[in-house]
Design a protein around this motif. Structure first.
Motif, PDB file in Angstrom:
ATOM      1  N   GLY A 184      89.063  21.226 -98.252  1.00  0.00           N
ATOM      2  CA  GLY A 184      87.825  21.877 -97.834  1.00  0.00           C
ATOM      3  C   GLY A 184      86.668  20.958 -97.551  1.00  0.00           C
ATOM      4  N   ILE A 185      86.952  19.688 -97.252  1.00  0.00           N
ATOM      5  CA  ILE A 185      85.878  18.759 -96.894  1.00  0.00           C
ATOM      6  C   ILE A 185      85.296  19.167 -95.540  1.00  0.00           C
ATOM      7  CG2 ILE A 185      85.316  16.363 -96.318  1.00  0.00           C
ATOM      8  CD1 ILE A 185      87.562  15.515 -98.217  1.00  0.00           C
ATOM      9  N   THR A 186      83.998  19.329 -95.484  1.00  0.00           N
ATOM     10  CA  THR A 186      83.345  19.743 -94.248  1.00  0.00           C
ATOM     11  C   THR A 186      83.303  18.593 -93.245  1.00  0.00           C
ATOM     12  OG1 THR A 186      81.971  21.361 -95.395  1.00  0.00           O
ATOM     13  CG2 THR A 186      81.216  20.645 -93.238  1.00  0.00           C
ATOM     14  N   ILE A 187      83.648  18.895 -91.993  1.00  0.00           N
ATOM     15  CA  ILE A 187      83.552  17.937 -90.893  1.00  0.00           C
ATOM     16  C   ILE A 187      82.401  18.389 -89.998  1.00  0.00           C
ATOM     17  CG2 ILE A 187      84.736  16.915 -88.915  1.00  0.00           C
ATOM     18  CD1 ILE A 187      87.394  17.524 -90.376  1.00  0.00           C
ATOM     19  N   ILE A 188      81.406  17.526 -89.834  1.00  0.00           N
ATOM     20  CA  ILE A 188      80.205  17.869 -89.083  1.00  0.00           C
ATOM     21  C   ILE A 188      80.223  17.144 -87.747  1.00  0.00           C
ATOM     22  CG2 ILE A 188      77.684  17.811 -89.055  1.00  0.00           C
ATOM     23  CD1 ILE A 188      77.754  17.935 -92.093  1.00  0.00           C
ATOM     24  N   GLY A 189      80.115  17.909 -86.662  1.00  0.00           N
ATOM     25  CA  GLY A 189      80.161  17.350 -85.323  1.00  0.00           C
ATOM     26  C   GLY A 189      78.924  16.553 -84.969  1.00  0.00           C
ATOM     27  N   THR A 190      78.971  15.900 -83.826  1.00  0.00           N
ATOM     28  CA  THR A 190      77.864  15.051 -83.411  1.00  0.00           C
ATOM     29  C   THR A 190      76.598  15.850 -83.115  1.00  0.00           C
ATOM     30  OG1 THR A 190      78.721  15.122 -81.143  1.00  0.00           O
ATOM     31  CG2 THR A 190      79.347  13.239 -82.494  1.00  0.00           C
ATOM     32  N   ASP A 191      76.735  17.154 -82.898  1.00  0.00           N
ATOM     33  CA  ASP A 191      75.561  17.991 -82.676  1.00  0.00           C
ATOM     34  C   ASP A 191      75.017  18.582 -83.968  1.00  0.00           C
ATOM     35  OD1 ASP A 191      77.474  19.849 -83.310  1.00  0.00           O
ATOM     36  OD2 ASP A 191      77.198  21.092 -81.519  1.00  0.00           O
ATOM     37  N   GLY A 192      75.600  18.179 -85.093  1.00  0.00           N
ATOM     38  CA  GLY A 192      75.139  18.663 -86.385  1.00  0.00           C
ATOM     39  C   GLY A 192      75.768  19.958 -86.836  1.00  0.00           C
ATOM     40  N   GLU A 197      84.639  24.863 -89.428  1.00  0.00           N
ATOM     41  CA  GLU A 197      85.027  25.672 -90.583  1.00  0.00           C
ATOM     42  C   GLU A 197      85.764  24.797 -91.603  1.00  0.00           C
ATOM     43  OE1 GLU A 197      87.792  29.652 -91.352  1.00  0.00           O
ATOM     44  OE2 GLU A 197      88.202  28.331 -89.633  1.00  0.00           O
ATOM     45  N   PRO A 198      85.287  24.713 -92.852  1.00  0.00           N
ATOM     46  CA  PRO A 198      86.011  23.930 -93.865  1.00  0.00           C
ATOM     47  C   PRO A 198      87.383  24.562 -94.129  1.00  0.00           C
ATOM     48  CG  PRO A 198      83.774  24.422 -94.585  1.00  0.00           C
ATOM     49  CD  PRO A 198      84.038  25.279 -93.390  1.00  0.00           C
ATOM     50  N   ARG A 199      88.408  23.707 -94.200  1.00  0.00           N
ATOM     51  CA  ARG A 199      89.769  24.223 -94.397  1.00  0.00           C
ATOM     52  C   ARG A 199      90.499  23.361 -95.419  1.00  0.00           C
ATOM     53  NH1 ARG A 199      93.199  24.683 -89.741  1.00  0.00           N
ATOM     54  NH2 ARG A 199      94.195  26.271 -91.014  1.00  0.00           N
ATOM     55  N   ASN A 200      91.558  23.916 -95.970  1.00  0.00           N
ATOM     56  CA  ASN A 200      92.296  23.228 -97.023  1.00  0.00           C
ATOM     57  C   ASN A 200      93.022  21.995 -96.504  1.00  0.00           C
ATOM     58  OD1 ASN A 200      92.991  23.136 -99.774  1.00  0.00           O
ATOM     59  ND2 ASN A 200      94.944  24.150 -99.422  1.00  0.00           N
ATOM     60  N   ARG A 201      93.445  22.039 -95.235  1.00  0.00           N
ATOM     61  CA  ARG A 201      94.173  20.909 -94.659  1.00  0.00           C
ATOM     62  C   ARG A 201      93.973  20.900 -93.149  1.00  0.00           C
ATOM     63  NH1 ARG A 201      99.058  23.867 -93.442  1.00  0.00           N
ATOM     64  NH2 ARG A 201      98.945  25.808 -94.604  1.00  0.00           N
ATOM     65  N   VAL A 202      93.565  19.758 -92.637  1.00  0.00           N
ATOM     66  CA  VAL A 202      93.448  19.527 -91.195  1.00  0.00           C
ATOM     67  C   VAL A 202      93.793  18.069 -90.934  1.00  0.00           C
ATOM     68  CG1 VAL A 202      91.677  21.293 -90.784  1.00  0.00           C
ATOM     69  CG2 VAL A 202      90.980  18.947 -91.286  1.00  0.00           C
ATOM     70  N   THR A 203      94.152  17.765 -89.696  1.00  0.00           N
ATOM     71  CA  THR A 203      94.364  16.370 -89.309  1.00  0.00           C
ATOM     72  C   THR A 203      93.443  16.045 -88.144  1.00  0.00           C
ATOM     73  OG1 THR A 203      96.281  17.086 -87.984  1.00  0.00           O
ATOM     74  CG2 THR A 203      96.723  16.097 -90.139  1.00  0.00           C
ATOM     75  N   VAL A 204      92.780  14.895 -88.236  1.00  0.00           N
ATOM     76  CA  VAL A 204      91.863  14.465 -87.176  1.00  0.00           C
ATOM     77  C   VAL A 204      92.408  13.207 -86.503  1.00  0.00           C
ATOM     78  CG1 VAL A 204      89.820  15.548 -88.183  1.00  0.00           C
ATOM     79  CG2 VAL A 204      90.400  13.207 -88.836  1.00  0.00           C
ATOM     80  N   CYS A 205      92.100  13.093 -85.220  1.00  0.00           N
ATOM     81  CA  CYS A 205      92.649  12.022 -84.389  1.00  0.00           C
ATOM     82  C   CYS A 205      92.116  10.658 -84.812  1.00  0.00           C
ATOM     83  CB  CYS A 205      92.285  12.299 -82.931  1.00  0.00           C
ATOM     84  SG  CYS A 205      92.725  10.977 -81.781  1.00  0.00           S
ATOM     85  N   ARG A 206      92.996   9.642 -84.787  1.00  0.00           N
ATOM     86  CA  ARG A 206      92.528   8.261 -84.963  1.00  0.00           C
ATOM     87  C   ARG A 206      93.126   7.314 -83.926  1.00  0.00           C
ATOM     88  NH1 ARG A 206      95.288   4.439 -88.900  1.00  0.00           N
ATOM     89  NH2 ARG A 206      97.365   5.298 -89.278  1.00  0.00           N
ATOM     90  N   CYS A 207      93.866   7.865 -82.938  1.00  0.00           N
ATOM     91  CA  CYS A 207      94.337   7.014 -81.842  1.00  0.00           C
ATOM     92  C   CYS A 207      93.316   6.981 -80.713  1.00  0.00           C
ATOM     93  CB  CYS A 207      95.695   7.490 -81.320  1.00  0.00           C
ATOM     94  SG  CYS A 207      95.643   9.006 -80.322  1.00  0.00           S
ATOM     95  N   GLY A 208      92.341   7.899 -80.743  1.00  0.00           N
ATOM     96  CA  GLY A 208      91.293   7.937 -79.746  1.00  0.00           C
ATOM     97  C   GLY A 208      91.616   8.714 -78.496  1.00  0.00           C
ATOM     98  N   ARG A 209      92.833   9.317 -78.424  1.00  0.00           N
ATOM     99  CA  ARG A 209      93.268   9.894 -77.161  1.00  0.00           C
ATOM    100  C   ARG A 209      93.545  11.401 -77.220  1.00  0.00           C
ATOM    101  NH1 ARG A 209      95.949   5.649 -74.360  1.00  0.00           N
ATOM    102  NH2 ARG A 209      96.622   7.202 -72.821  1.00  0.00           N
ATOM    103  N   SER A 210      93.312  12.032 -78.337  1.00  0.00           N
ATOM    104  CA  SER A 210      93.556  13.477 -78.426  1.00  0.00           C
ATOM    105  C   SER A 210      92.735  14.223 -77.386  1.00  0.00           C
ATOM    106  CB  SER A 210      93.203  13.986 -79.824  1.00  0.00           C
ATOM    107  OG  SER A 210      93.273  15.410 -79.872  1.00  0.00           O
ATOM    108  N   ARG A 211      93.315  15.302 -76.870  1.00  0.00           N
ATOM    109  CA  ARG A 211      92.587  16.172 -75.949  1.00  0.00           C
ATOM    110  C   ARG A 211      91.947  17.334 -76.698  1.00  0.00           C
ATOM    111  NH1 ARG A 211      97.703  16.794 -72.107  1.00  0.00           N
ATOM    112  NH2 ARG A 211      98.578  16.839 -74.207  1.00  0.00           N
TER     113      ARG A 211
END
Length: 222
Positions: free
Chosen positions: A179-187, A191-205
């Protein structure tokens, strides 16, 4: 929700992690047939106290941490993922008081949702065997991306909250749990969730979330 721990997305830059969130490297455990069945921790990763930056462009020389390479590479970090809550995006099926919900855009083919002979959608729809249904639930809960969720008919999740933590997956994304909140560049927070994966290759669409592009481009994390 982890109230004092959050991830701030820096415009065209890294993920800035606040609140002493523990960081590790984790990998799937596979059967002899190559099917993922569990997770194990490869190592705990030391972090600076308080705040640290994780690479988002995929080009850093100090993985998993940011070394400001994004500034030289002119990294395009624009966020394109839907802001709708998970339940509003999901396709859902209900059976015997359980609801299986699926947002395919979050998938990166980690493989925990099936074996060579069956998958959780068939198991959910067809099996009345208690042991088989327990196995189906465990398969859902092991999915790192949060593409698949089990809840009751009132919308309450059937999985236990994970402790707030972050794990780097070898050759793949960053797994954010608890449930760690991820805040976008616009502030605006996702939605906080129990499990998510975020891109680190830089190429996700589907930034900031992983869409499996690292597999198609053979992302080299060394």
């Amino acid at each position: 929700m982890a109230e004092e721990q959050w991830i701030e997305i820096i415009p065209h830059g890294p993920y800035r992690v606040h609140g002493n969130v523990p960081l590790s490297e984790m990998a799937p455990v596979h059967t002899f047939n190559g099917e993922p069945v569990a997770w194990h921790t490869l190592r705990e990763i030391a972090t600076p106290p308080g705040t640290y930056d994780l690479c988002r462009c995929g080009k850093t020389s100090t993985r998993p941490f940011c070394d400001l390479t994004h500034e030289k590479q002119h990294f395009d970090g624009r966020e394109t993922a839907s802001r709708l809550p998970f339940r509003e995006q999901a396709e859902s099926w209900e059976r015997e008081g359980e609801v299986l919900s699926d947002v395919q855009d979050l998938c990166f083919s980690a493989g925990f949702c099936g074996t060579r002979t069956r998958n959780i959608w068939d198991m959910f729809a067809e099996s009345n065997d208690p042991a088989e249904r327990d196995l189906m639930r465990e398969m859902v809960f092991r999915c790192p991306s949060g593409r698949i969720v089990l809840s009751d008919h009132e919308g309450f999740s059937k999985e236990s909250p994970l402790p707030p933590s972050i794990a780097v997956l070898p050759g793949g994304p960053i797994w954010v749990r608890g449930g760690i909140t991820i805040i976008g560049t616009d502030g605006t927070p996702w939605e906080p969730r129990n499990r998510v994966t975020v891109c680190r290759c830089g190429r996700s669409r589907n930034k900031p979330f992983c869409d499996g592009t690292h597999m198609r481009i053979h992302f080299d994390e060394r």
